[in-house]
Design a protein around this motif. Structure first.
Motif: not given
Length: 327
Positions: A161, A91-92, A94, A82-83, A157, A88, A96-97, A100
């Motif tokens: 990207t 997972k955060s 774009p 987690d962030s 993050a 960041t 990967n957002r 689920t």
């Protein structure tokens, strides 16, 4: 059951993975936990199959998490972190957002910590769970998972990207990303076949359907009848949250229908159609219309992908919680 199961394909029988890419497994072992946590395979499979039984879409979700993890820093479970206020995490990013299924990995990890505390890595749990989730329809493992991965401590993050291809990637971009990770063209085509399960959203095909060259037109490489059916599902102006299947025949059955559709110019994304722009990859895509050939090669490529940049003894840690590094 998909065609692969009906045809009795070798991949669906859990056959040993043939030699393509065998040199990548040196750091990993079969039955790595046979002394320290002999029940790991059973625990992962029991929980995963129970979840997939109640939610058939889970196979595509866990497969995607595994893929997105391995292509950034290797298969080190960095995507599971987690962030924090000071960082960041992947997972955060774009790409990967929309992922689920993380709660399934959390549940497996919690159970294994009860049974074998501090032994099984989150990276191995993710690799096993992705295999088991996809294999549920066959009721047997589709490929062997080599284990012994350690968990990474860095998750950025910005790296996610930069390292993950998009739905609009061309063939050169796709192949370069795969080659950079030690994979080849056959791996690229085989792993693209994962699009035989799962769904996407209209936002990812909007330009392809309505403004491909900036003149309000559809991508001419897309079958016209299929394009019209997609426009019906995704009318203009686009509702970005509308869901559509990546395999026009079925998004729940793991089979070779993706390649049948692709070779009829019915690949959903530009990145799918890109496989037909190279003569060699197009030929591979044609051979993968055979379910047995596809699933065998998919199994080999999953083993190859699962060995990307693995951390072993002295290089990582065994996280107590897959979402945070150990203190």
């Amino acid at each position: 059951m998909g065609d692969g199961a009906r045809n009795g394909c070798p991949g669906a029988k859990g056959a040993k993975v043939p030699s393509r890419g065998h040199e990548k497994k040196i750091k990993l072992k079969m039955n790595y936990y046979h002394k320290t946590c002999p029940s790991v395979d059973t625990i992962v499979r029991t929980i995963t199959w129970s979840k997939v039984k109640n939610n058939p879409t889970l196979g595509a979700k866990l497969l995607r998490i595994h893929y997105h993890d391995c292509f950034v820093r290797g298969c080190d479970a960095s995507l599971l972190l987690d962030s924090s206020p000071n960082n960041t995490a992947e997972k955060s990013a774009p790409p990967n957002r929309a992922l689920t299924g993380f709660e399934v990995i959390d549940e497996i990890k919690s159970r294994l910590e009860e049974k074998c505390p501090g032994i099984v890595s989150c990276a191995d749990i993710l690799t096993l769970a992705a295999r088991d989730a996809v294999s549920y329809q066959f009721r047997r493992p589709m490929w062997e998972v080599f284990t012994g991965r350690k968990d990474g401590k860095v998750s950025l993050a910005t790296e996610a990207t930069a390292r993950l291809p998009s739905a609009s990637s061309n063939f050169t971009t796709l192949l370069n990303l795969f080659v950079d990770n030690g994979l080849d063209m056959t791996d690229l085509v085989a792993l693209s076949g994962a699009h035989t399960i799962g769904v996407s959203r209209c936002a990812f095909v909007a330009r392809r359907l309505y403004n491909f060259t900036g003149k309000g037109d559809a991508d001419p490489s897309l079958d016209r009848e299929y394009a019209n059916s997609l426009r019906t599902i995704c009318p203009n102006p686009i509702n970005p949250s509308t869901i559509l299947e990546m395999d026009p025949k079925s998004s729940l059955s793991f089979d070779s229908h993706y390649f049948e559709a692709l070779n009829q110019n019915k690949g959903l994304f530009v990145s799918d159609a890109a496989l037909l722009t190279n003569p060699r990859s197009a030929q591979i895509a044609r051979t993968f219309e055979n379910s047995g050939v596809f699933i065998d090669n998919f199994a080999r490529s999953m083993v190859n992908m699962g060995a990307i940049g693995v951390l072993t003894n002295g290089e990582g840690e065994i996280r107590k919680n897959c979402r945070v590094v150990n203190v």
